[in-house]
Design an enzyme around this catalytic site. Structure first.
Site, short mmCIF file in Angstrom:
data_model
loop_
_atom_site.label_atom_id
_atom_site.label_comp_id
_atom_site.label_asym_id
_atom_site.label_seq_id
_atom_site.Cartn_x
_atom_site.Cartn_y
_atom_site.Cartn_z
N GLY A 1 0.97 -1.46 8.75
CA GLY A 1 2.06 -0.53 8.53
C GLY A 1 3.13 -0.64 9.59
O GLY A 1 4.08 -1.44 9.47
N GLY B 1 -17.19 15.86 -8.27
CA GLY B 1 -17.22 14.65 -9.07
C GLY B 1 -16.29 14.67 -10.27
O GLY B 1 -15.58 13.69 -10.54
N LYS C 1 -7.29 8.16 -0.89
CA LYS C 1 -8.49 8.68 -0.21
C LYS C 1 -9.01 9.93 -0.92
O LYS C 1 -9.10 11.01 -0.35
CB LYS C 1 -8.21 8.97 1.26
CG LYS C 1 -7.77 7.74 2.06
CD LYS C 1 -7.68 8.04 3.54
CE LYS C 1 -7.14 6.89 4.35
NZ LYS C 1 -5.70 6.67 4.16
N LEU C 2 -9.40 9.75 -2.19
CA LEU C 2 -9.86 10.88 -2.98
C LEU C 2 -11.19 11.41 -2.46
O LEU C 2 -12.06 10.64 -2.03
CB LEU C 2 -10.03 10.47 -4.44
CG LEU C 2 -8.80 9.92 -5.18
CD1 LEU C 2 -9.12 9.71 -6.65
CD2 LEU C 2 -7.60 10.83 -5.02
N HIS C 3 -11.35 12.73 -2.50
CA HIS C 3 -12.64 13.35 -2.17
C HIS C 3 -12.61 14.77 -2.71
O HIS C 3 -11.83 15.60 -2.25
CB HIS C 3 -12.85 13.34 -0.65
CG HIS C 3 -14.21 13.84 -0.25
ND1 HIS C 3 -15.35 13.46 -0.91
CD2 HIS C 3 -14.60 14.69 0.72
CE1 HIS C 3 -16.39 14.05 -0.35
NE2 HIS C 3 -15.97 14.82 0.64
N ASP C 4 -13.47 15.05 -3.72
CA ASP C 4 -13.48 16.38 -4.36
C ASP C 4 -14.79 16.44 -5.14
O ASP C 4 -15.63 15.53 -5.04
CB ASP C 4 -12.24 16.51 -5.28
CG ASP C 4 -11.83 17.97 -5.49
OD1 ASP C 4 -12.71 18.81 -5.74
OD2 ASP C 4 -10.62 18.24 -5.42
N LYS D 1 0.85 -1.20 0.00
CA LYS D 1 0.00 0.00 0.00
C LYS D 1 0.88 1.24 0.00
O LYS D 1 1.84 1.34 0.78
CB LYS D 1 -0.90 0.01 1.25
CG LYS D 1 -1.88 1.18 1.27
CD LYS D 1 -2.80 1.14 2.46
CE LYS D 1 -2.25 1.86 3.67
NZ LYS D 1 -2.19 3.34 3.53
N THR E 1 -10.10 4.28 10.94
CA THR E 1 -9.89 3.42 12.12
C THR E 1 -9.31 4.16 13.32
O THR E 1 -9.24 3.61 14.41
CB THR E 1 -8.97 2.24 11.76
OG1 THR E 1 -7.77 2.77 11.16
CG2 THR E 1 -9.63 1.30 10.77
O1 LIG Z 1 -9.32 3.86 8.16
C1 LIG Z 1 -8.14 3.77 7.77
C2 LIG Z 1 -7.76 3.92 6.46
C3 LIG Z 1 -6.45 3.79 6.11
N1 LIG Z 1 -5.50 3.54 7.05
C4 LIG Z 1 -4.10 3.41 6.59
O2 LIG Z 1 -3.60 2.10 6.90
C5 LIG Z 1 -2.28 2.15 7.39
C6 LIG Z 1 -2.25 1.60 8.78
O3 LIG Z 1 -0.96 1.77 9.30
P1 LIG Z 1 -0.54 1.27 10.77
O4 LIG Z 1 0.86 1.78 10.91
O5 LIG Z 1 -0.63 -0.25 10.73
O6 LIG Z 1 -1.48 1.88 11.76
C7 LIG Z 1 -1.85 3.62 7.29
O7 LIG Z 1 -1.14 3.78 6.08
C8 LIG Z 1 -3.14 4.39 7.23
O8 LIG Z 1 -3.05 5.57 6.43
C9 LIG Z 1 -5.86 3.41 8.35
O9 LIG Z 1 -5.03 3.17 9.24
N2 LIG Z 1 -7.17 3.51 8.68
#
Ligand SMILES: O=c1ccn([C@@H]2O[C@H](COP(=O)(O)O)[C@@H](O)[C@H]2O)c(=O)[nH]1
Length: 240
Positions: free
Chosen positions: A215, A77, A72-75, A43, A125
């Site tokens: 990540g 249409g 994470k696009l948002h603008d 990713k 999250t």
């Molecule tokens: O809701 C969301 C959407 C995207 N992310 C992305 O995932 C990774 C998570 O990284 P960690 O280091 O494992 O926390 C990060 O690139 C976020 O931009 C997310 O966490 N939550």
């Protein structure tokens, strides 16, 4: 616990998506070398994307890796649609947009005919109910995630990004066709950081997640390859 309605088509080792949250293409290339065959799916998000990561994304796809562009696009249409058309030339598998109806509609229409799949980010999250209320929302996290998932499915979006905490409920709502992609993954004992809705890899798979996005638990591990392999082992055990 048995996995709930897991899509059988996904190879177990493709279920781990490692977030290359690194400051430069050189740092990312060094990490990719260290991880070797342990990681098939990467990713690329804001940090690397704004530092040459889109060129790297195309190269990675050409080298046989799968790529998730977490932009994470948002603008308006039209702007979303033109952006999706550009991204569709890079060879990525997934692209995220925020789960707003205009945005999702534009993205789905613009990717028609391309292999790129659109994922809608339901509720980040790092948010809990209090964060949503502070942002002006009246719904709690689970209700907003579910409402956005229904909308995304109706609009033809290919998959959802949510916490694994919502995976089981989302499976019941959207069935087996939409990809459920879950960040907020924390192997037991790893630091939570800014994530608020988390699960271990095994529990996330058992809850019905298709893909786990990880990540820092890999990027910051003393041995990233060993950390990735430990997650594969958890995934395999949860699928068995
Ligand atoms: O809701 C969301 C959407 C995207 N992310 C992305 O995932 C990774 C998570 O990284 P960690 O280091 O494992 O926390 C990060 O690139 C976020 O931009 C997310 O966490 N939550």
């Amino acid at each position: 616990m048995q996995p709930a309605q897991i899509a059988p088509r996904i190879a177990p080792r493709d279920r781990l998506i490692v977030a290359l949250d690194l400051p430069s293409v050189a740092a990312a290339e060094a990490m990719i070398d260290r991880l070797g065959d342990s990681v098939t799916f990467y990713k690329i998000g804001y940090q690397l994307g704004y530092a040459g990561g889109l060129v790297l994304a195309k190269q990675l796809a050409g080298r046989g890796k799968k790529v998730f562009l977490d932009l994470k696009l948002h603008d308006i249409g039209n702007t979303v649609a033109r952006g999706v058309e550009s991204v569709a030339t890079l060879g990525a598998t997934f692209l995220t947009v925020h789960a707003y109806p205009q945005t999702m509609t534009a993205a789905v229409e613009a990717r028609a005919g391309a292999s790129l799949k659109i994922l809608a980010v339901t509720v980040l999250t790092s948010y809990d109910d209090a964060d949503l209320h502070a942002a002006g929302y009246r719904l709690n996290v689970s209700d907003l995630v579910e409402a956005r998932a229904r909308q995304a499915q109706a609009l033809g979006v290919d998959g959802l990004v949510s916490s694994p905490e919502e995976a089981s409920a989302l499976r019941k709502i959207v069935g087996g066709q939409m990809n459920l992609v879950t960040p907020g993954i924390r192997p037991a004992g790893s630091a939570t950081g800014d994530q608020k809705r988390i699960m271990t890899p095994a529990r996330a798979i058992a809850a019905g997640a298709d893909y786990l996005v990880v990540g820092r638990p890999v990027m910051e591990a003393a041995d990233p390859k060993a950390a990735a392999e430990a997650i594969h082992t958890e995934i395999a055990q949860a699928l068995a």
